[in-house]
Design a protein around this motif. Structure first.
Motif, PDB file in Angstrom:
ATOM      1  N   PRO A  35     -10.747  -4.462  -9.510  1.00 22.51           N
ATOM      2  CA  PRO A  35     -10.872  -3.506 -10.623  1.00 22.51           C
ATOM      3  C   PRO A  35     -10.604  -2.055 -10.226  1.00 22.51           C
ATOM      4  CG  PRO A  35     -13.025  -4.312  -9.950  1.00 22.51           C
ATOM      5  CD  PRO A  35     -12.005  -5.100  -9.175  1.00 22.51           C
ATOM      6  N   ASN A  36     -10.585  -1.777  -8.938  1.00 19.45           N
ATOM      7  CA  ASN A  36     -10.351  -0.406  -8.472  1.00 19.45           C
ATOM      8  C   ASN A  36      -8.879  -0.071  -8.271  1.00 19.45           C
ATOM      9  OD1 ASN A  36     -13.130   0.194  -8.385  1.00 19.45           O
ATOM     10  ND2 ASN A  36     -13.298  -0.810  -6.402  1.00 19.45           N
ATOM     11  N   MET A  72       2.331  -3.280 -15.452  1.00 21.43           N
ATOM     12  CA  MET A  72       0.885  -3.350 -15.214  1.00 21.43           C
ATOM     13  C   MET A  72       0.315  -1.963 -14.938  1.00 21.43           C
ATOM     14  SD  MET A  72       0.702  -6.894 -13.015  1.00 21.43           S
ATOM     15  CE  MET A  72      -1.077  -7.092 -13.000  1.00 21.43           C
ATOM     16  N   GLY A  73       1.059  -1.161 -14.204  1.00 18.48           N
ATOM     17  CA  GLY A  73       0.622   0.206 -13.932  1.00 18.48           C
ATOM     18  C   GLY A  73       0.561   1.035 -15.198  1.00 18.48           C
ATOM     19  N   LYS A  94       0.081  -0.090 -18.146  1.00 17.85           N
ATOM     20  CA  LYS A  94      -1.040  -0.584 -18.948  1.00 17.85           C
ATOM     21  C   LYS A  94      -2.343   0.062 -18.461  1.00 17.85           C
ATOM     22  CE  LYS A  94      -1.536  -4.822 -20.837  1.00 17.85           C
ATOM     23  NZ  LYS A  94      -1.656  -6.283 -20.886  1.00 17.85           N
ATOM     24  N   LYS A  95      -2.452   0.239 -17.153  1.00 12.26           N
ATOM     25  CA  LYS A  95      -3.637   0.862 -16.555  1.00 12.26           C
ATOM     26  C   LYS A  95      -3.714   2.342 -16.916  1.00 12.26           C
ATOM     27  CE  LYS A  95      -6.538  -0.421 -13.149  1.00 12.26           C
ATOM     28  NZ  LYS A  95      -7.716  -1.209 -13.334  1.00 12.26           N
ATOM     29  N   ASP A  96      -2.558   3.018 -16.843  1.00  9.29           N
ATOM     30  CA  ASP A  96      -2.496   4.450 -17.173  1.00  9.29           C
ATOM     31  C   ASP A  96      -1.106   4.765 -17.723  1.00  9.29           C
ATOM     32  OD1 ASP A  96      -2.435   7.202 -17.376  1.00  9.29           O
ATOM     33  OD2 ASP A  96      -2.903   7.583 -15.271  1.00  9.29           O
ATOM     34  N   PHE A 102      -0.138   0.302  -8.420  1.00 12.66           N
ATOM     35  CA  PHE A 102       0.880  -0.557  -9.017  1.00 12.66           C
ATOM     36  C   PHE A 102       2.276   0.022  -8.812  1.00 12.66           C
ATOM     37  CE2 PHE A 102      -2.585  -2.448 -11.649  1.00 12.66           C
ATOM     38  CZ  PHE A 102      -2.339  -3.775 -11.324  1.00 12.66           C
ATOM     39  N   CYS A 159       4.708   5.493 -12.431  1.00 11.87           N
ATOM     40  CA  CYS A 159       5.057   4.308 -13.237  1.00 11.87           C
ATOM     41  C   CYS A 159       6.055   4.677 -14.332  1.00 11.87           C
ATOM     42  CB  CYS A 159       3.800   3.693 -13.854  1.00 11.87           C
ATOM     43  SG  CYS A 159       2.755   2.856 -12.649  1.00 11.87           S
ATOM     44  N   THR A 219      -5.317   1.172  -9.013  1.00 12.86           N
ATOM     45  CA  THR A 219      -4.898   2.226  -9.937  1.00 12.86           C
ATOM     46  C   THR A 219      -3.438   2.054 -10.334  1.00 12.86           C
ATOM     47  OG1 THR A 219      -4.126   3.710  -8.186  1.00 12.86           O
ATOM     48  CG2 THR A 219      -6.479   3.838  -8.771  1.00 12.86           C
ATOM     49  N   ALA A 220      -3.030   2.849 -11.295  1.00 12.39           N
ATOM     50  CA  ALA A 220      -1.622   2.849 -11.707  1.00 12.39           C
ATOM     51  C   ALA A 220      -0.728   3.261 -10.542  1.00 12.39           C
ATOM     52  CB  ALA A 220      -1.426   3.783 -12.895  1.00 12.39           C
ATOM     53  N   ASP A 253       0.858   7.784 -16.170  1.00 17.37           N
ATOM     54  CA  ASP A 253       1.118   7.904 -14.733  1.00 17.37           C
ATOM     55  C   ASP A 253       2.590   8.234 -14.495  1.00 17.37           C
ATOM     56  OD1 ASP A 253       0.226   7.385 -11.837  1.00 17.37           O
ATOM     57  OD2 ASP A 253       2.027   6.139 -12.071  1.00 17.37           O
TER      58      ASP A 253
END
Length: 65
Positions: free
Chosen positions: A14-15, A43-44, A46-48, A21, A54, A17-18, A51
């Motif tokens: 869970p840690n 995926m990156g 989606k996380k941020d 990725f 990404c 980050t974008a 970013d």
């Protein structure tokens, strides 16, 4: 490729980050695994979605979602 494998084992962490990725996507791109690079870029994002790394990769792949 070994480094990619190590990174891939951490995807469920869970840690992650974008930026992580984006680094994985870059490694895949350099290893000529473009499908994986696109997957990790998405995926990156989606996380941020903001970013910069990404986003830059997404522009390279013309990812719009």
């Amino acid at each position: 490729e070994k480094l990619i494998s190590i990174f891939e084992k951490e995807i469920s962490n869970p840690n992650i980050t974008a930026v992580d990725f984006s680094r994985l996507a870059w490694l895949c791109l350099k290893a000529q695994a473009e499908d994986k690079a696109i997957k990790y870029t998405k995926m990156g994002l989606k996380k941020d979605p903001h970013d910069a790394y990404c986003f830059s990769l997404a522009q390279k792949f013309t990812i719009s979602d």
